[in-house]
Design a protein around this motif. Sequence first.
Motif, PDB file in Angstrom:
ATOM      1  N   PRO A 111      17.491  55.925  78.925  1.00  0.00           N
ATOM      2  CA  PRO A 111      15.976  55.705  78.953  1.00  0.00           C
ATOM      3  C   PRO A 111      15.466  57.222  78.657  1.00  0.00           C
ATOM      4  N   THR A 150      24.387  50.683  80.156  1.00  0.00           N
ATOM      5  CA  THR A 150      23.411  52.364  80.327  1.00  0.00           C
ATOM      6  C   THR A 150      24.669  53.692  80.195  1.00  0.00           C
ATOM      7  N   GLU A 208      13.386  55.831  86.025  1.00  0.00           N
ATOM      8  CA  GLU A 208      14.190  55.594  84.811  1.00  0.00           C
ATOM      9  C   GLU A 208      15.407  56.227  84.693  1.00  0.00           C
ATOM     10  N   ARG A 209      14.904  57.399  84.028  1.00  0.00           N
ATOM     11  CA  ARG A 209      15.907  58.021  83.508  1.00  0.00           C
ATOM     12  C   ARG A 209      16.750  59.177  83.979  1.00  0.00           C
TER      13      ARG A 209
END
Length: 215
Positions: A93, A164, A98-99
Amino acid sequence: MTNLSEAAPHRLLGLYDSPFVRRVAVTMQLYGIPFEHVSLSVFRQMDAMRPINPLFKVPMLTLPDGETLYESAYILDYLDELAFERGRAPLIPRQGAERRQVQQLMALATVATEKAVAIEYEHKRPRELLWAEWTDRLRGQMRQAFAMLEEKLVGDFLFGNRLTQADITTVSGIGFVRYVRPNEWADVASACLALSALADRLEASAAFKAVPIDQ
């Protein structure tokens, strides 16, 4: 050397037995970024490597304009940027909580992988120079990092129930341990059933199968 496209503009240097080279290659496969794989070993092919990469550091990615990038984390950042520019959702992200969460999962996977690499290097020493206490410390750190990832894996993927970079980095690390230190992984796997299942599933995917570890 393997061409994935007749006009591959990127060149990726390094063997796929490196989990860091492999995670870059898998990411490029998922993003649909064609590349030329320059399959050279930093140990066995030093004379061929030296004029291309005198640092003997892989992965190294050469961009279409000739710029070279080192360190897989920075290469992944470039690939995410390129994917975003092309309308693809980045595997990390771009901002916010989220990152950070995905990056922290990647950090755990990197710890596990780096400790596994260190164990492998330690066992390349002459037997009389092996340091058992150091190897035990590395093994404990590797197992702890994998155990922490196992706790985070409550669905099909490590974060947000979608693929991810945390999953790719984790499975690339597991693939390395399975390949070079299978006995070490056998001990981990019994306590990390969810991670084992994730690795099996992703290893069977097209992106991972396109970059087999024994290259």
